[in-house]
Design an enzyme around this catalytic site. Structure first.
Site, mmCIF file in Angstrom:
data_model
loop_
_atom_site.group_PDB
_atom_site.id
_atom_site.type_symbol
_atom_site.label_atom_id
_atom_site.label_comp_id
_atom_site.label_asym_id
_atom_site.label_seq_id
_atom_site.Cartn_x
_atom_site.Cartn_y
_atom_site.Cartn_z
ATOM 1 C CE1 TYR A 124 -68.813 2.715 16.735
ATOM 2 C CE2 TYR A 124 -67.291 4.485 16.227
ATOM 3 C CZ TYR A 124 -67.529 3.181 16.618
ATOM 4 O OH TYR A 124 -66.463 2.359 16.893
ATOM 5 C CE LYS A 191 -69.261 -10.162 6.838
ATOM 6 N NZ LYS A 191 -68.335 -11.054 6.186
ATOM 7 C CG ASP A 224 -65.249 -11.005 6.261
ATOM 8 O OD1 ASP A 224 -65.464 -10.239 5.302
ATOM 9 O OD2 ASP A 224 -65.890 -12.057 6.418
ATOM 10 C CG ASP A 248 -63.293 3.619 15.815
ATOM 11 O OD1 ASP A 248 -62.129 4.067 15.879
ATOM 12 O OD2 ASP A 248 -64.044 3.541 16.802
#
Ligand code: NAD
Length: 369
Positions: A124, A191, A224, A248
């Site tokens: 972002y 991740k 995940d 988000d």
């Protein structure tokens, strides 16, 4: 003394939930000087931008803002007002509590989660290369030379910067928050196995900083896997610390766990400024119909009252929301009722007025009357 607050009603359902929130906050007896500033799609024609400088100047003056949602028009060339506000004011920490409330249908035992989201970096950050542009072609050439990769000619590219500096401050913020609020476990979502040099920095910095906070556990978890645990056993989670994009997504997920976006408040905090807004967007599908649930923005207002050190008033608002939800007679459609936004707000405001625990605020109002 009245608190000077910049009020940005926003668009879509923004003005409806902003009016509702103002009514409830004023019922506490706390005095406000509202500096109302329009922003968003409606001002583009008049002022050439959805976020005129006057809005930023106003927040720099008041230091505190309460904001309704603002639509991000797709394909107009303007950056999201929400993202720009967070970056311009360096509101690096987003706090999004998700707590089970009475009357809201959920599929899990009672939850009390808080998402802490880094708000300025990551995908972002606004570093974008448009498909087919001259800049994208130059970037492809550089990537060919530097990384030995051939990016497809018809690709658009978004860059994901995550710095030690940006991560360190959000990690410290999360630990301080946990300590102040007697929370014991911070799960950091990442991740880093795939994005070694961006998420890798986030994870390594978090682990490094954790050493300074004995008594609070930092649990690294791939995002995940975190998604799986949130669907399976969310009650085992406490504070979730996430980079911008995952934060988000996960905060909307957590809002869903406790009964939907209509109930989820948020705060965006930096060293100098604070901006309070609901997690939800402008909901164009229900705008102008009186169907919007005002609770998310009202509870954002309660977070603002805490920030302004008006604790009894904040607690009175939170109790009033809980009572109206538990009673169920004046709730909006998303909660199974048929009250309008205004009716629900008036019911909450009435509960605030009759709350004996609002302490100083209520006494002050009585004295001034
Ligand atoms: P949304 O949150 O506006 O709506 C998603 C769904 O939730 C819709 O079905 C909507 O009716 C429902 N909903 C949302 N708030 C509700 C409320 N208070 N009461 C009852 N139902 C509610 O998400 P979206 O449709 O993806 O986004 C619409 C616009 O809002 C987009 O332009 C988006 O960019 C913008 N947006 C702004 C903000 C912000 O201002 N901070 C945040 C998210 C999205």
């Amino acid at each position: 003394m009245a608190h000077l607050v910049t009020l940005i009603p926003g668009d879509g359902i923004g003005p409806e939930v902003s009016d509702a929130t103002r009514l409830v906050l004023e019922a506490t007896g706390v005095r406000f000087r509202w500096d109302v500033q329009e922003a968003g799609a409606a001002v583009i024609e008049r002022e050439g931008t959805p976020l005129p400088d006057r809005v930023l100047d106003a927040i720099r003056r008041s230091r505190t803002a309460l904001k309704g949602p603002i639509t991000t028009p797709v394909g107009t060339g303007f950056r999201s007002v929400n993202v720009t506000l967070r970056q311009e004011l360096d509101l690096f920490a987003a706090i999004r509590p998700s707590r089970s409330l009475p009357g809201a249908v959920t599929h899990h035992p009672p939850l009390d989660l808080v998402v802490i989201r880094e708000n300025t970096e990551d995908l972002y950050a606004g570093i974008e290369f448009e498909r087919g542009s001259e800049a994208a072609a130059r970037l492809r050439a550089i990537l060919r030379e530097l990384a030995g990769v051939e990016v497809r000619g018809d690709a658009g590219v978004t860059v994901k910067p995550i710095s030690v500096t940006g991560t360190r401050r959000i990690v410290r913020f999360a630990f301080d928050f946990a300590r102040r609020n007697r929370r014991r476990v911070i799960t950091v979502g990442h991740k880093a196995n795939i994005m070694k040099f961006s998420d890798g920095v986030f994870l390594a910095t978090a682990l490094e900083e954790a050493a300074a906070y004995p008594g609070i556990d930092l649990v690294p978890m791939q995002v995940d896997e975190l998604a799986m645990w949130l669907a399976w056993e969310p009650e085992t989670m406490d504070v979730l610390l996430l980079p911008n994009l995952y934060g988000d997504i996960v905060s909307d997920l957590c809002a869903g766990l406790v009964g939907g976006l209509g109930l989820a408040p948020g705060a965006n905090l930096g060293w100098e400024y604070a901006l309070f807004e609901p997690v939800h967007g402008s909901a164009p599908d229900i705008a102008g119909k009186g169907l919007a649930d005002p609770v998310a923005m009202v509870l954002s207002g309660a977070l603002m009252l805490r920030h302004l050190s008006e604790l009894p008033a904040a607690e009175a608002v939170e109790r009033a929301v809980t009572r109206v939800l538990a009673e169920g007679a004046h709730v909006t459609r998303d909660l199974g009722g048929n009250a309008s936004t205004g009716e629900m707000a008036r019911a909450i405001a009435a509960e605030v007025r009759s709350d004996p625990g609002a302490g100083g605020a209520i006494e002050r109002r009585t004295a001034e009357a």
